[in-house]
Motif scaffolding. Structure first.
Motif, short mmCIF file in Angstrom:
data_model
loop_
_atom_site.label_atom_id
_atom_site.label_comp_id
_atom_site.label_asym_id
_atom_site.label_seq_id
_atom_site.Cartn_x
_atom_site.Cartn_y
_atom_site.Cartn_z
N ALA A 1 35.35 34.98 34.36
CA ALA A 1 36.58 35.04 33.57
C ALA A 1 37.35 33.73 33.62
O ALA A 1 37.91 33.29 32.61
N ALA A 2 37.39 33.10 34.78
CA ALA A 2 38.18 31.87 34.91
C ALA A 2 37.61 30.77 34.01
O ALA A 2 38.35 30.05 33.35
N ARG B 1 35.85 31.17 31.31
CA ARG B 1 36.13 31.53 29.93
C ARG B 1 37.57 31.21 29.57
O ARG B 1 37.86 30.66 28.50
N THR B 2 38.48 31.55 30.47
CA THR B 2 39.90 31.28 30.25
C THR B 2 40.14 29.79 30.05
O THR B 2 40.84 29.36 29.14
N THR C 1 54.95 44.67 39.80
CA THR C 1 55.40 45.95 40.36
C THR C 1 56.59 45.70 41.26
O THR C 1 56.73 44.65 41.86
N GLU D 1 50.11 50.63 30.10
CA GLU D 1 48.82 50.21 30.60
C GLU D 1 47.68 50.72 29.73
O GLU D 1 46.81 49.95 29.31
N ARG E 1 45.41 48.39 27.13
CA ARG E 1 43.97 48.30 27.33
C ARG E 1 43.24 48.64 26.05
O ARG E 1 42.24 48.02 25.71
N THR F 1 43.88 42.62 29.09
CA THR F 1 43.60 42.86 30.49
C THR F 1 44.93 43.11 31.18
O THR F 1 45.78 42.22 31.23
N VAL F 2 45.13 44.32 31.65
CA VAL F 2 46.41 44.67 32.25
C VAL F 2 46.33 44.53 33.75
O VAL F 2 45.42 45.07 34.39
N VAL F 3 47.25 43.79 34.29
CA VAL F 3 47.20 43.48 35.70
C VAL F 3 48.58 43.72 36.32
O VAL F 3 49.57 43.18 35.85
N GLN F 4 48.60 44.55 37.34
CA GLN F 4 49.84 44.74 38.07
C GLN F 4 49.84 43.79 39.25
O GLN F 4 48.86 43.71 39.98
N HIS F 5 50.92 43.10 39.41
CA HIS F 5 50.97 42.07 40.43
C HIS F 5 52.21 42.30 41.28
O HIS F 5 53.32 42.27 40.78
N LEU G 1 48.87 32.26 36.59
CA LEU G 1 47.80 33.08 36.01
C LEU G 1 47.74 32.94 34.49
O LEU G 1 46.84 33.47 33.85
N ARG G 2 48.71 32.27 33.90
CA ARG G 2 48.76 32.05 32.45
C ARG G 2 48.65 33.34 31.65
O ARG G 2 47.82 33.45 30.75
N ALA H 1 45.71 28.55 37.47
CA ALA H 1 44.91 29.27 38.46
C ALA H 1 43.43 29.29 38.09
O ALA H 1 42.57 29.15 38.95
N ALA H 2 43.14 29.44 36.81
CA ALA H 2 41.74 29.55 36.40
C ALA H 2 41.00 28.24 36.68
O ALA H 2 39.87 28.25 37.17
N THR I 1 40.42 27.96 40.36
CA THR I 1 39.36 28.88 40.76
C THR I 1 37.99 28.30 40.42
O THR I 1 37.06 28.33 41.23
N GLU J 1 49.11 46.14 50.07
CA GLU J 1 49.60 45.09 49.20
C GLU J 1 50.46 44.08 49.94
O GLU J 1 50.24 42.88 49.87
N VAL K 1 47.15 39.74 45.36
CA VAL K 1 46.84 41.15 45.20
C VAL K 1 47.07 41.58 43.76
O VAL K 1 48.14 41.34 43.21
N VAL K 2 46.07 42.18 43.20
CA VAL K 2 46.13 42.51 41.79
C VAL K 2 45.67 43.95 41.59
O VAL K 2 44.59 44.33 42.02
N GLN K 3 46.54 44.74 40.98
CA GLN K 3 46.13 46.10 40.63
C GLN K 3 45.62 46.08 39.21
O GLN K 3 46.26 45.53 38.32
N HIS K 4 44.50 46.69 39.03
CA HIS K 4 43.84 46.62 37.74
C HIS K 4 43.51 48.03 37.29
O HIS K 4 42.76 48.73 37.94
N GLU L 1 34.06 40.23 36.60
CA GLU L 1 34.37 39.04 35.82
C GLU L 1 35.51 38.24 36.46
O GLU L 1 35.59 37.03 36.28
#
Lengths: 340, 340
Positions: A63-64, A66-67, A80, A97, A101, A106-110, A127-128, B63-64, B67, B97, B107-110, B126
């Motif tokens: 993913a990175a 690709r990003t 959160t 969420e 989706r 891509t939904v990400v809780q941080h 994280l852009r 970040a990407a 990484t 967390e 920490v990432v909740q997905h 990914e």
DNA sequence: TTGAAAGCGTTACCAA
DNA sequence: TTGGTAACGCTTTCAA
């Protein structure tokens, strides 16, 4: 020794180059095939070879990488919070969420360190994300919002009791809840109204506006509002009940149903009849409130949205750079039962 | 026209190259300064120039890109589930967390589409997380675990009622809860025990093992266990209460306190005395259960951990490739009150 | 103390 | 229909 092209070492993560090598094609072709690129025609036999090679190696794109190549992500960040937000808040987050989706984000809780709002914003900016939906109390500063903007976020959206300057706002106006509860009590003739204020940290962001709403509703009616701090513990409730009669109140809006149930029990145990001597109303319309005797009156909060919140976020992302929008999500309605 | 080095276009996200240009140094120097690289000595004046340039541009590293260059992340993925998990589960997630963040993990909740466990695993792979802590029901297959491994995950850890082959396991053994509740009832002489099974989707993963635990405890005592489906609605509870006497049960373990409170109210409304005619016990030891009359007996679950779960994850990451470990997190204890 | 350059994995453009 | 190649932003090695 070997003049062969680089071998994939055993423990390494397979790359598209490995797939290309195994399939005997170029990396470009691998990319075309695996992304179903339709602007380019690839023979079926090549497609198959590539797919098989990818499967055999267990190739998963990075993913990175690709990003980096794409120059942008489709990540929506939902920071959160440990602020006590209630069931309606949770419900809308779940809705967001699943909706996002479906829209292929891509939904990400941080989680947020919570030390400093701008530090958080910076961590998110790295994280852009293409959008951030932040609970109020987390990105309050214009600074943080600007940082996210500069880092490429197409939409910065706050979710909470109040809007925040410079960001779109999904507003869950807690004042409505307080004023709704208070109006309900006023209509039944109660005039001296206590408002429970949870002492637990993290409730202030919700409790304060509920109190403000209660005050607003009371102001026009010449009623008086008395804030009452309470911890979510039996002892705290018992202590409050013990001095209840000295307060001279005839009704109480208890922040939410949890606190309402706690208080109502303590009042009853202290010999104070509900609702005859003191009326009680909560908020959230929990099932459990209906099980008490008297049944707990409550304020039900409903989500009112012209379009699903996820669609709204999507629109804000696609038409970035527009004026901050405000969307009110909450409609509050008193549910009269037996307690007041 | 201009022969000058590329200008940062207005709307673009500033890169380290932009910072370098503004500070009049190379990109390498920028990296050294901003990462406090100690293997290299940079003059204070240069440091300052770089810092100022970064501040002025609002530079935030990508970040990407980092990484990609580093070849690995420090991301721990916590897939979220809509399985109803209860307060203990939530508590441990929060603990994880904050602990992991202290250890400098991201920490990432997905959220998980939930359509197919292997699809989920692929989406996670990914992102190249260094570790995944997955609620059971989400990555059950050895396939998915292998995929994450190949994608560089140093640790794949399941969190739930049962361990899963090939992954480390943080086990919250729900059978303990059921057996604990049942033992409590048996000790008080009850022999025909109902076990409430929530009909809501997502509860099965927890309800089934609780039932199994109840069965196990009953088996030795010659008691009988009767599963009782129930929806979390007053009507459903009322219907069950109406036919209660035909069931011939003298006690009930109600899955958790919420269901217990619902059922107890319905039983009382149907004229069935608790605990004289039927004893009731819940689980989770909610505050609200203490407010009912009779006070609700419950099973309290405590986290028992030799080391904090975050440290455990950290250790598994650092010593990757060891045999799957199993760690039991839950200790259950009956809290006798008045309801049974 | 600083700079030049390579390379991480991907995709898109252009050429064959 | 396919392949070569450059570029995304960053870090690090090597050279100056």
């Amino acid at each position: 020794m070997s003049q062969l092209p680089k071998q994939p070492s055993a423990g390494a993560v397979p790359t598209s180059a490995d797939v290309a090598r195994l399939a005997g094609v170029s990396r470009a072709t691998v990319s075309y095939v695996l992304n179903n690129n339709s602007t380019v025609r690839i023979s079926d036999s090549t497609r198959r070879r590539v797919r098989e090679a990818a499967g055999e190696l267990g190739y998963v794109p990075h993913a990175a990488a690709r990003t980096l190549r794409a120059g942008h992500t489709r990540m929506v960040l939902l920071p959160t919070t440990n602020h006590a937000a209630g069931p309606v808040h949770h419900h809308i987050l779940r809705e967001l969420e699943s909706g996002l989706r479906r829209l292929d984000y891509t939904v990400v809780q941080h989680g947020s360190p919570g030390t400093c709002a701008d530090e958080d914003a910076r961590a998110w900016a790295e994280l852009r994300p293409v959008a951030v939906v932040a609970p109020v109390g987390i990105v309050p500063t214009a600074q943080g919002i600007a940082m996210l903007r500069r880092a490429g976020a197409k939409a910065v959206i706050t979710l909470g009791p109040q809007p925040v300057d410079g960001a779109h706002a999904l507003v869950m106006d807690q004042r409505e809840v307080g004023s709704c509860a208070t109006t309900h009590l006023l209509e039944r003739g109660w005039r001296r109204i206590g408002v429970i204020m949870p002492e637990e940290p993290g409730f202030a962001a919700f409790a304060e506006p509920r109190l403000a709403g209660a005050r607003r509703a009371a102001a026009g009616a010449g009623a008086c509002i008395e804030p009452l701090p309470l911890r979510y513990e039996e002892e705290s409730a018992a202590a409050l009940a013990l001095r209840w009669r000295t307060l001279g109140l005839d009704a109480v809006f208890a922040y939410n149903d949890d606190y309402a149930m706690l208080l109502m029990r303590a009042l009853q145990d202290a010999g104070i009849e509900v609702p005859r001597e003191t009326a009680v109303i909560g908020a959230d319309d929990l099932m459990l409130g209906r099980l008490l005797r008297p049944r707990l009156s409550s304020v039900r909060m409903e989500l009112v949205t012209a379009q699903p919140p996820a669609d709204l976020v999507d629109r804000l992302v696609q038409h970035a750079g527009t004026e901050p929008e405000r969307h009110d999500l909450l409609r509050a309605r008193a549910i009269p039962r037996e307690s007041g």
